[in-house]
Scaffold this motif. Structure first.
Motif, PDB file in Angstrom:
ATOM      1  N   ILE A  85       0.865  -1.176   0.000  1.00 27.72           N
ATOM      2  CA  ILE A  85       0.000   0.000   0.000  1.00 27.72           C
ATOM      3  C   ILE A  85       0.902   1.227   0.000  1.00 27.72           C
ATOM      4  N   ILE A  86       0.668   2.129  -0.930  1.00 27.12           N
ATOM      5  CA  ILE A  86       1.484   3.330  -1.033  1.00 27.12           C
ATOM      6  C   ILE A  86       1.105   4.316   0.055  1.00 27.12           C
TER       7      ILE A  86
ATOM      8  N   ASP B 251       3.917  -1.990 -14.005  1.00 27.16           N
ATOM      9  CA  ASP B 251       3.269  -2.028 -12.687  1.00 27.16           C
ATOM     10  C   ASP B 251       1.955  -1.261 -12.769  1.00 27.16           C
ATOM     11  N   GLU B 252       1.046  -1.590 -11.890  1.00 29.28           N
ATOM     12  CA  GLU B 252      -0.249  -0.913 -11.836  1.00 29.28           C
ATOM     13  C   GLU B 252      -0.407  -0.239 -10.485  1.00 29.28           C
ATOM     14  N   ILE B 253      -0.999   0.955 -10.506  1.00 24.27           N
ATOM     15  CA  ILE B 253      -1.304   1.662  -9.267  1.00 24.27           C
ATOM     16  C   ILE B 253      -2.807   1.556  -9.032  1.00 24.27           C
ATOM     17  N   LEU B 254      -3.169   1.069  -7.871  1.00 25.63           N
ATOM     18  CA  LEU B 254      -4.566   0.882  -7.507  1.00 25.63           C
ATOM     19  C   LEU B 254      -4.984   2.023  -6.586  1.00 25.63           C
ATOM     20  N   VAL B 255      -5.996   2.781  -7.010  1.00 21.46           N
ATOM     21  CA  VAL B 255      -6.493   3.904  -6.219  1.00 21.46           C
ATOM     22  C   VAL B 255      -7.945   3.629  -5.867  1.00 21.46           C
ATOM     23  N   GLU B 256      -8.253   3.739  -4.591  1.00 22.90           N
ATOM     24  CA  GLU B 256      -9.629   3.551  -4.134  1.00 22.90           C
ATOM     25  C   GLU B 256     -10.064   4.817  -3.419  1.00 22.90           C
TER      26      GLU B 256
END
Length: 69
Positions: free
Chosen positions: A11-12, A38-43
């Motif tokens: 988790i960033i 790479d993929e960045i997951l934003v919620e």
């Protein structure tokens, strides 16, 4: 978080009490290397249960939230 080859590596940043009126910079605890592919997951959760009227959110609002990436 961020994903590599479909697996979440960490988790960033997480802020469960974010206030849009108080915009702060979050320092990372360690250096994170994001590689091509790479993929960045934003919620983003926007609490509206206490409202009785329709809540409108603009594209500009969303772009400001994701501007940090």
């Amino acid at each position: 978080g961020f994903l590599r080859n479909g697996k979440q590596l960490g988790i960033i940043c997480e802020d469960n009490k974010y206030d849009f009126r108080l915009q702060e910079i979050r320092d990372m605890k360690e250096i994170l290397i994001i590689k091509p592919g790479d993929e960045i997951l934003v919620e983003c959760n926007f609490q509206t249960l206490d409202r009785t009227e329709i809540t409108f959110v603009s594209l500009f609002f969303c772009l400001q939230i994701f501007n940090c990436f």
